[in-house]
Scaffold this motif. Structure first.
Motif, PDB file in Angstrom:
ATOM      1  N   PRO A  62     -76.832   0.479 153.711  1.00  0.00           N
ATOM      2  CA  PRO A  62     -77.068   1.769 152.775  1.00  0.00           C
ATOM      3  C   PRO A  62     -77.438   2.516 153.614  1.00  0.00           C
ATOM      4  N   LYS A  63     -77.521   2.156 155.203  1.00  0.00           N
ATOM      5  CA  LYS A  63     -77.894   3.725 156.616  1.00  0.00           C
ATOM      6  C   LYS A  63     -77.056   4.559 156.445  1.00  0.00           C
ATOM      7  N   ARG A  64     -75.585   3.337 156.428  1.00  0.00           N
ATOM      8  CA  ARG A  64     -74.203   3.712 156.918  1.00  0.00           C
ATOM      9  C   ARG A  64     -73.691   4.747 155.947  1.00  0.00           C
ATOM     10  N   LEU A  65     -74.355   4.674 154.308  1.00  0.00           N
ATOM     11  CA  LEU A  65     -73.387   4.785 153.356  1.00  0.00           C
ATOM     12  C   LEU A  65     -74.649   6.628 153.467  1.00  0.00           C
ATOM     13  N   ASN A  66     -75.926   7.072 153.638  1.00  0.00           N
ATOM     14  CA  ASN A  66     -76.545   7.693 153.079  1.00  0.00           C
ATOM     15  C   ASN A  66     -76.082   8.965 155.191  1.00  0.00           C
ATOM     16  N   SER A  67     -75.385   8.270 156.134  1.00  0.00           N
ATOM     17  CA  SER A  67     -75.657   8.853 157.233  1.00  0.00           C
ATOM     18  C   SER A  67     -74.331  10.101 157.189  1.00  0.00           C
ATOM     19  N   ARG A  68     -74.202  11.270 157.941  1.00  0.00           N
ATOM     20  CA  ARG A  68     -73.110  11.797 157.978  1.00  0.00           C
ATOM     21  C   ARG A  68     -72.010  11.511 158.662  1.00  0.00           C
ATOM     22  N   ARG A  69     -72.119  10.763 158.877  1.00  0.00           N
ATOM     23  CA  ARG A  69     -71.695  10.527 160.852  1.00  0.00           C
ATOM     24  C   ARG A  69     -70.606   9.153 159.603  1.00  0.00           C
ATOM     25  N   GLY A  70     -70.164   8.336 158.864  1.00  0.00           N
ATOM     26  CA  GLY A  70     -69.844   7.534 157.967  1.00  0.00           C
ATOM     27  C   GLY A  70     -68.961   6.176 158.835  1.00  0.00           C
ATOM     28  N   TRP A  71     -68.531   6.173 158.401  1.00  0.00           N
ATOM     29  CA  TRP A  71     -67.467   4.601 159.717  1.00  0.00           C
ATOM     30  C   TRP A  71     -65.913   4.485 159.375  1.00  0.00           C
ATOM     31  N   ARG A  72     -65.340   3.803 159.635  1.00  0.00           N
ATOM     32  CA  ARG A  72     -64.249   3.693 160.607  1.00  0.00           C
ATOM     33  C   ARG A  72     -63.498   2.030 159.196  1.00  0.00           C
TER      34      ARG A  72
END
Length: 164
Positions: free
Chosen positions: A104-114
């Motif tokens: 949830p936190k990573r979906l809400n972030s502008r950083r994203g994920w690899r």
């Protein structure tokens, strides 16, 4: 004189004390208040879930639970009646899905994920969710949610006052 004593007549005091005992000491009072507060926050929960489910997707069906549905299921209202964190709030539980920690936190972030491209372990991409899917709707609804929760508490206070 260093203090003032104000004492109601004993019958009024006894009546109010009985009303508070009937209301405040029981589990039923806490359960009803929690139900009222959950209902007051339901608009926020539904709006946040809708915001997440409206997120664009281009994912392939890989046989796992879909990310948006799993994160949507983690969104809930929470009511605590005592302690330092007493109150009502809307939260997205921290979940791990297919080694995707705190989705949830990573979906809400502008950083994203690899992550690797599905079916190709050599090609990696950076994916960005829907920044603000959680924060933005709640920011817009804050005043309405706050007043709904305050109404639920006021209704409970009036009920106790009526019995006194």
């Amino acid at each position: 004189m260093d203090h003032v004593v104000v004492e109601p007549d004993s019958s009024s005091f006894s009546r109010v004390a009985r009303a508070l005992d009937d209301e405040a000491s029981g589990e039923q009072w806490r359960a009803e208040l929690a139900t009222d507060l959950h209902a007051a926050l339901e608009l926020g929960v539904a709006t946040v879930r809708g915001s997440l489910m409206g997120m664009a997707t281009g994912g392939l069906d890989d046989g796992h639970e879909p990310l948006r549905q799993a994160v949507s299921a983690s969104v809930e209202s929470q009511v605590r009646m005592s302690g330092r964190g007493a109150g009502a709030r809307i939260r997205a539980r921290k979940i791990t899905l297919r080694n995707f920690v705190n989705a949830p936190k990573r979906l809400n972030s502008r950083r994203g994920w690899r992550h690797p491209v599905h079916g190709d372990t050599e090609t990696w991409v950076t994916q960005i969710g829907a920044p603000g899917w959680f924060d933005d709707p709640l920011r817009r609804l804050h005043a309405r949610l706050h007043s709904a929760a305050a109404r639920a508490l006021d209704n409970r206070a009036r009920r106790i006052a009526r019995r006194g």
